[in-house]
Scaffold this motif. Structure first.
Motif, PDB file in Angstrom:
ATOM      1  N   PRO A 299       0.817  -1.213   0.000  1.00 48.93           N
ATOM      2  CA  PRO A 299       0.000   0.000   0.000  1.00 48.93           C
ATOM      3  C   PRO A 299       0.854   1.268   0.000  1.00 48.93           C
ATOM      4  O   PRO A 299       0.503   2.262  -0.652  1.00 48.93           O
ATOM      5  N   GLU A 300       1.971   1.230   0.716  1.00 46.52           N
ATOM      6  CA  GLU A 300       2.857   2.400   0.736  1.00 46.52           C
ATOM      7  C   GLU A 300       3.400   2.693  -0.657  1.00 46.52           C
ATOM      8  O   GLU A 300       3.419   3.861  -1.083  1.00 46.52           O
ATOM      9  N   LEU A 301       3.821   1.679  -1.383  1.00 48.01           N
ATOM     10  CA  LEU A 301       4.354   1.891  -2.722  1.00 48.01           C
ATOM     11  C   LEU A 301       3.271   2.405  -3.671  1.00 48.01           C
ATOM     12  O   LEU A 301       3.517   3.285  -4.504  1.00 48.01           O
ATOM     13  N   ILE A 302       2.067   1.891  -3.536  1.00 48.50           N
ATOM     14  CA  ILE A 302       0.961   2.353  -4.379  1.00 48.50           C
ATOM     15  C   ILE A 302       0.684   3.838  -4.141  1.00 48.50           C
ATOM     16  O   ILE A 302       0.519   4.614  -5.086  1.00 48.50           O
ATOM     17  N   VAL A 303       0.634   4.231  -2.874  1.00 45.35           N
ATOM     18  CA  VAL A 303       0.391   5.648  -2.562  1.00 45.35           C
ATOM     19  C   VAL A 303       1.544   6.509  -3.061  1.00 45.35           C
ATOM     20  O   VAL A 303       1.335   7.605  -3.593  1.00 45.35           O
ATOM     21  N   ARG A 304       2.763   6.044  -2.895  1.00 43.94           N
ATOM     22  CA  ARG A 304       3.921   6.781  -3.414  1.00 43.94           C
ATOM     23  C   ARG A 304       3.783   7.011  -4.922  1.00 43.94           C
ATOM     24  O   ARG A 304       4.053   8.104  -5.417  1.00 43.94           O
ATOM     25  N   GLN A 305       3.345   5.989  -5.638  1.00 41.79           N
ATOM     26  CA  GLN A 305       3.197   6.123  -7.080  1.00 41.79           C
ATOM     27  C   GLN A 305       2.059   7.075  -7.436  1.00 41.79           C
ATOM     28  O   GLN A 305       2.180   7.884  -8.366  1.00 41.79           O
ATOM     29  N   LEU A 306       0.965   6.991  -6.700  1.00 39.84           N
ATOM     30  CA  LEU A 306      -0.150   7.922  -6.921  1.00 39.84           C
ATOM     31  C   LEU A 306       0.328   9.364  -6.741  1.00 39.84           C
ATOM     32  O   LEU A 306       0.045  10.237  -7.566  1.00 39.84           O
ATOM     33  N   VAL A 307       1.052   9.617  -5.681  1.00 45.12           N
ATOM     34  CA  VAL A 307       1.551  10.963  -5.395  1.00 45.12           C
ATOM     35  C   VAL A 307       2.488  11.447  -6.503  1.00 45.12           C
ATOM     36  O   VAL A 307       2.369  12.579  -6.979  1.00 45.12           O
ATOM     37  N   GLU A 308       3.402  10.601  -6.914  1.00 44.76           N
ATOM     38  CA  GLU A 308       4.356  11.007  -7.947  1.00 44.76           C
ATOM     39  C   GLU A 308       3.652  11.329  -9.261  1.00 44.76           C
ATOM     40  O   GLU A 308       3.955  12.332  -9.915  1.00 44.76           O
ATOM     41  N   VAL A 309       2.706  10.481  -9.646  1.00 43.32           N
ATOM     42  CA  VAL A 309       1.962  10.715 -10.885  1.00 43.32           C
ATOM     43  C   VAL A 309       1.200  12.031 -10.821  1.00 43.32           C
ATOM     44  O   VAL A 309       1.248  12.855 -11.744  1.00 43.32           O
ATOM     45  N   VAL A 310       0.482  12.244  -9.727  1.00 49.90           N
ATOM     46  CA  VAL A 310      -0.331  13.462  -9.575  1.00 49.90           C
ATOM     47  C   VAL A 310       0.553  14.711  -9.584  1.00 49.90           C
ATOM     48  O   VAL A 310       0.227  15.711 -10.234  1.00 49.90           O
TER      49      VAL A 310
END
Length: 466
Positions: A299-310
């Motif tokens: 879940p941490e990696l998924i959120v990190r990726q969401l943040v970077e994309v946004v």
């Protein structure tokens, strides 16, 4: 004479339609308002579901190669592969549960495979019997049920459609990475005899028309693998989408330079891109369900990726492969719930934000795996490295500072220095204690509360500018 005039009028009308819908296809591009609505949503769910889901990773008792592409990798005939339909009976499928799970995770739209490369339609296609209603014991149209549930829950719906690869049709040749490499050459070995235009007229156009006519509002048409489609055909298809559903946006894989947004598959752009784009990334290793797949992102990696994309100006389309019985894998459900809890605290920093003057600070130099040297069934080029860093996004006079995987008691944001900006307030989303802060020429210095909100260590400082 009357008949002659009538024929002339019909001919002129056809020419005008062709001119308006094809010659001026580019003028039909989505409006800024339409694209902004999609861009503000930021977060969507991608669903790869089909006959390959029923196989679940095995063929004749052994793990297969190629995941959802295994028909090609195992060199199966259409008859062999199509035999999976006899047992494809996803009686546990509940469209409402799918949509509710996506909504609770903070997602705003869903894209589902209406037809993948195998050519098997996951809807009741009127013009081709190779579909779940006519070939499987299920006898229900899951896309119709999903469309109804999306409407009920206020979720935007889009359809994925494999354009230039179809292993059921005899007229689909491919060129990537070599001639015939992604074609069904078991049943249809003569690549030179294949005529894409026949497939385009016989299958693509009527199926796309049905998807846009019988399933309510379709927000996105997500094409894949344009392969041999010609420019006039891309223009005609793009224009047809816009004529049937003017508010439906189309991705760039309609081919030949058309489309309303770009696609970054299994990777995130290096820099901020202010043009509309979307990163589609798998939650596990593959796109379709495979019981042997154990490479689930945390879940941490998924959120990190969401943040970077946004923060780089894009949307994240996060993929799940539902099981053959119609349920989400438990690992996917667990991650959706975890991400949803994070979004409950921090969603205001995601929805409706835009890239700031810099995307991030203190970004570690990480060597990414190269997608150029991988094949398209195993091409996740996103970084799995988890190190502390800072990303930033903006909304009006507010800057959202994402402290990803942060462990220090304080944080310094160099780009919000006193000589450039005046900060009037700083809070930490979800925190119960105040944030101590000071601003000088070296940036904005903030204390990190000892008690932090949520379980995923990605924290958001809300910085109000004067």
């Amino acid at each position: 004479m009357k008949h002659l005039r009538f024929k002339v009028l019909i001919g002129i009308t056809i020419c005008l339609i062709a001119f308006c819908s094809v010659g001026n296809a580019q003028t039909l591009a989505a409006t800024d308002a339409q694209m902004q609505q999609w861009r503000d949503a930021k977060f969507g769910l991608f669903l790869h579901w089909g006959l390959y889901s029923q196989a679940a990773g095995d063929w004749k008792g052994k793990p297969y190669k190629g995941n959802e592409h295994f028909m090609i990798y195992e060199k199966l005939s259409l008859k062999e592969y199509g035999s999976l339909a006899k047992d494809f009976n996803p009686t546990s499928f509940d469209a409402g549960k799918w949509v509710k799970a996506a909504k609770q995770a903070g997602m705003k739209y869903i894209i589902i495979t209406s037809k993948h490369h195998d050519g098997f339609a996951m809807f009741n296609s009127h013009t081709n019997d190779y579909n779940i209603v006519k070939q499987a014991p299920f006898k229900r149209d899951p896309l119709k049920e999903l469309a109804d549930s999306c409407k009920a829950y206020g979720m935007k719906l889009g359809f994925y459609y494999s354009l230039g690869r179809d292993w059921e049709d005899p007229d689909v040749a491919t060129d990537w990475p070599t001639k015939g490499a992604r074609s069904n050459v078991v049943d249809y070995p003569d690549e030179d005899a294949k005529d894409f235009s026949k497939y385009f007229e016989r299958k693509v156009k009527p199926q796309v028309k049905q998807l846009l006519s019988e399933y309510g509002t379709v927000s996105v048409l997500w094409f894949d693998t344009p392969e041999r489609i010609s420019k006039p055909q891309s223009e005609e298809l793009y224009a047809m989408v816009k004529s049937l559903q003017p508010n439906c946006i189309v991705n760039s894989r309609v081919g030949n330079g058309l489309g309303d947004f770009k696609v970054s598959e299994q990777q995130i752009t290096d820099k901020t891109d202010n043009q509309p784009w979307e990163s589609c990334i798998t939650m596990s290793k593959g796109w379709g369900y495979n019981k042997h797949d154990t490479e689930w992102k945390s879940p941490e990696l998924i959120v990190r990726q969401l943040v970077e994309v946004v923060c780089k100006g894009g949307n994240l389309l996060l993929n799940i492969g539902p099981k053959g019985d119609g349920t989400f894998p438990p690992q996917a459900i667990e991650r959706l719930k975890a991400v949803g809890k994070w979004m409950n605290i921090n969603s205001e920093a995601i929805y409706g934000t835009s890239p700031w003057m810099v995307a991030g600070e203190q970004i570690s130099e990480v060597t990414l795996s190269s997608s150029a040297i991988k094949i398209d069934v195993d091409n996740d080029a996103t970084s799995t490295t988890i190190l502390p860093d800072i990303y930033l996004a903006a909304k009006g006079k507010v800057i959202y500072v994402f402290a990803r995987s942060w462990k220090e008691p304080a944080i310094n944001i160099k780009s919000i220095s006193a000589d450039k900006f005046t900060v009037v307030k700083v809070t930490l989303l979800g925190a119960k204690t105040a944030v101590k802060w000071e601003q000088n020429k070296n940036g904005l210095n903030c204390s990190v509360p000892s008690v932090l909100p949520g379980e995923i260590p990605v924290y958001v400082f809300k910085v109000q500018l004067k």
